[in-house]
Design a protein around this motif. Structure first.
Motif, PDB file in Angstrom:
ATOM      1  N   ALA A  47      23.675 -47.360  -9.531  1.00 12.99           N
ATOM      2  CA  ALA A  47      25.069 -47.734  -9.290  1.00 12.99           C
ATOM      3  C   ALA A  47      25.586 -48.740 -10.302  1.00 12.99           C
ATOM      4  CB  ALA A  47      25.217 -48.295  -7.885  1.00 12.99           C
ATOM      5  N   ARG A 102      26.193 -46.452  -5.165  1.00 11.68           N
ATOM      6  CA  ARG A 102      26.917 -45.233  -5.532  1.00 11.68           C
ATOM      7  C   ARG A 102      26.853 -44.197  -4.410  1.00 11.68           C
ATOM      8  NH1 ARG A 102      28.757 -42.053  -9.686  1.00 11.68           N
ATOM      9  NH2 ARG A 102      28.647 -43.764 -11.153  1.00 11.68           N
ATOM     10  N   GLU A 127      31.025 -43.535  -4.777  1.00  8.09           N
ATOM     11  CA  GLU A 127      31.448 -42.370  -5.564  1.00  8.09           C
ATOM     12  C   GLU A 127      30.875 -41.063  -5.022  1.00  8.09           C
ATOM     13  OE1 GLU A 127      31.477 -45.901  -8.463  1.00  8.09           O
ATOM     14  OE2 GLU A 127      30.169 -45.150  -6.853  1.00  8.09           O
ATOM     15  N   ASP A 128      29.626 -41.109  -4.519  1.00 12.02           N
ATOM     16  CA  ASP A 128      29.016 -39.877  -4.007  1.00 12.02           C
ATOM     17  C   ASP A 128      29.697 -39.415  -2.724  1.00 12.02           C
ATOM     18  OD1 ASP A 128      27.333 -40.099  -6.141  1.00 12.02           O
ATOM     19  OD2 ASP A 128      25.512 -40.480  -4.977  1.00 12.02           O
ATOM     20  N   ARG A 131      36.171 -50.775  -8.193  1.00  8.88           N
ATOM     21  CA  ARG A 131      35.038 -51.572  -7.723  1.00  8.88           C
ATOM     22  C   ARG A 131      35.358 -53.051  -7.886  1.00  8.88           C
ATOM     23  NH1 ARG A 131      29.665 -50.258  -6.912  1.00  8.88           N
ATOM     24  NH2 ARG A 131      29.109 -48.043  -7.099  1.00  8.88           N
TER      25      ARG A 131
END
Length: 390
Positions: free
Chosen positions: A130, A348, A352-353, A372
């Motif tokens: 990440a 992450r 984002e995932d 972020r």
């Protein structure tokens, strides 16, 4: 209590926590059974305990025994501070027992990476994935005590007026760049809740990055806003301070919102609290915020036990829950409305995932913005994403 007695008390409490007791419950139990301890004693013992939880792996390495105990953690803590070990571990009065030969000879420098940064070994690859080269620096900040931040309520006054009012009661603060209404307390943090500024709604306790998240939300033009995972309602209150929209707050656990009506009244905010069951009777909203359940990895300075309690299995469950929350919340967004996803996670897989998973499952939605906020900016770690219908 002497400094040595405070160390002994912290070691005792840490053993209770290591046995499975929540940190706050263990500290409360000790305080109730230790009426001799004054407020400064309790504050010092609390600081010892929480710092040991933040730095558990590195303190364990610096300590002597192979088994992690309250005593070994406090030995590691004292070694990290460069304290007089013989003076602390003297056995005199209420001081910890003298160090044995193995304890005197033990202790080693923490290994670089997860141990030195006080992170679970299994989680380290996910942090590196990440944060890349910044993983060690950001994770190391979780070893430090978090600053106390306040949000000034613009409905009742300016930042300068709030600072002046606080200063009159012994609370010194300074503006913080993460949010224009954020103040960092530099002196008198334990007095904040006793001030007239707090009691009268001029200020609220809220992390600066949490405030920055609300500043970032595109609320212009929104007439109806839903805080879908409201919790204690901090973001609902911050939204109310900058928007004239009708604000509705709900949560899967309604008891988390029990103080929100009183907080809203104190802040001069109009917020409707409702259950998920009754939410279906509401019209759709122009803006829906999902401050989703997460690992809390961006806020482990404040809740350090969380990083040791998190497991791989629990992280997978959280990610699945986050996708489900987005899917459920999306049904409450009007045709031209927007959906926001927020976590206080550095990972992450939760950020984002999850965004990518939701887009794959709900192809009518598209992520139009991501942001972020890292601990190195001064506040907690946060992630935000905005979705609109295609």
């Amino acid at each position: 209590m002497t400094p040595a007695a405070r160390v002994a008390a912290a070691a005792e409490i840490l053993d209770v926590i290591l046995g499975g007791e929540p940190a706050e419950k263990a500290l409360t139990g000790w305080a109730r059974g230790s009426r001799y301890a004054g407020s400064k004693d309790r504050a010092s013992v609390r600081d010892h305990v929480f710092q040991a939880l933040r730095c558990m792996r590195s303190y364990a390495a610096l300590g002597a025994g192979e088994d992690v105990t309250g005593r070994s953690l406090m030995l590691g803590a004292m070694r990290a501070e460069g304290a007089d070990l013989a003076g602390i571990f003297s056995g005199e009065g209420h001081a910890p027992a003298p160090l044995g030969e193995d304890e005197l000879a033990g202790g080693r420098a923490p290994e670089a990476g997860a141990e030195a940064c006080d992170m679970p070994e299994w989680l380290w690859p996910a942090l590196e994935a990440a944060l890349g080269e910044g993983a060690a620096a950001e994770a190391s900040l979780m070893r430090e005590r978090a600053d106390v931040f306040l949000r000034v309520n613009p409905l009742y006054g300016t930042v300068a007026e709030a600072q002046a009012a606080l200063a009159e009661e012994g609370v010194v603060s300074e503006a913080h760049p993460l949010s224009e209404m954020a103040l960092k307390v530099v002196e008198g943090a334990r007095r904040v809740r006793l001030t007239h500024a707090f009691e009268d709604g001029l200020i609220e306790l809220q992390d600066a990055a949490s405030q920055a998240v609300v500043d970032w939300l595109p609320l212009d033009g929104a007439m109806r806003v839903l805080d879908y995972c409201a919790g204690g309602g901090g973001k609902s209150l911050a939204i109310a301070a900058r928007s004239d929209a009708k604000i509705v707050a709900t949560d899967i656990a309604p008891e988390r919102m029990k103080d929100l009506p009183e907080r809203a009244t104190r802040a001069g905010a109009s917020i409707t609290v409702t259950s998920l069951e009754d939410l279906s009777a509401e019209d759709c909203f122009d803006f829906v915020l999902c401050d989703a359940p997460c690992s809390g990895s961006g806020a482990w300075r404040r809740s350090p036990a969380g990083k040791w309690q998190l497991t791989e299995e629990r992280l997978i469950e959280l990610c699945d829950t986050q996708v489900d929350v987005l899917k459920s919340a999306s049904h409450h967004v009007s045709e031209a409305g927007q959906l926001a996803y927020v976590t206080c996670s550095l990972l992450r897989v939760e950020n984002e995932d999850v965004v990518a998973r939701f887009e794959a499952l709900a192809p009518e939605w598209s992520c139009t913005a991501q942001q972020r906020w890292l601990p190195s900016a001064g506040g907690d770690g946060f992630f935000g994403a905005i979705f609109t219908r295609k």
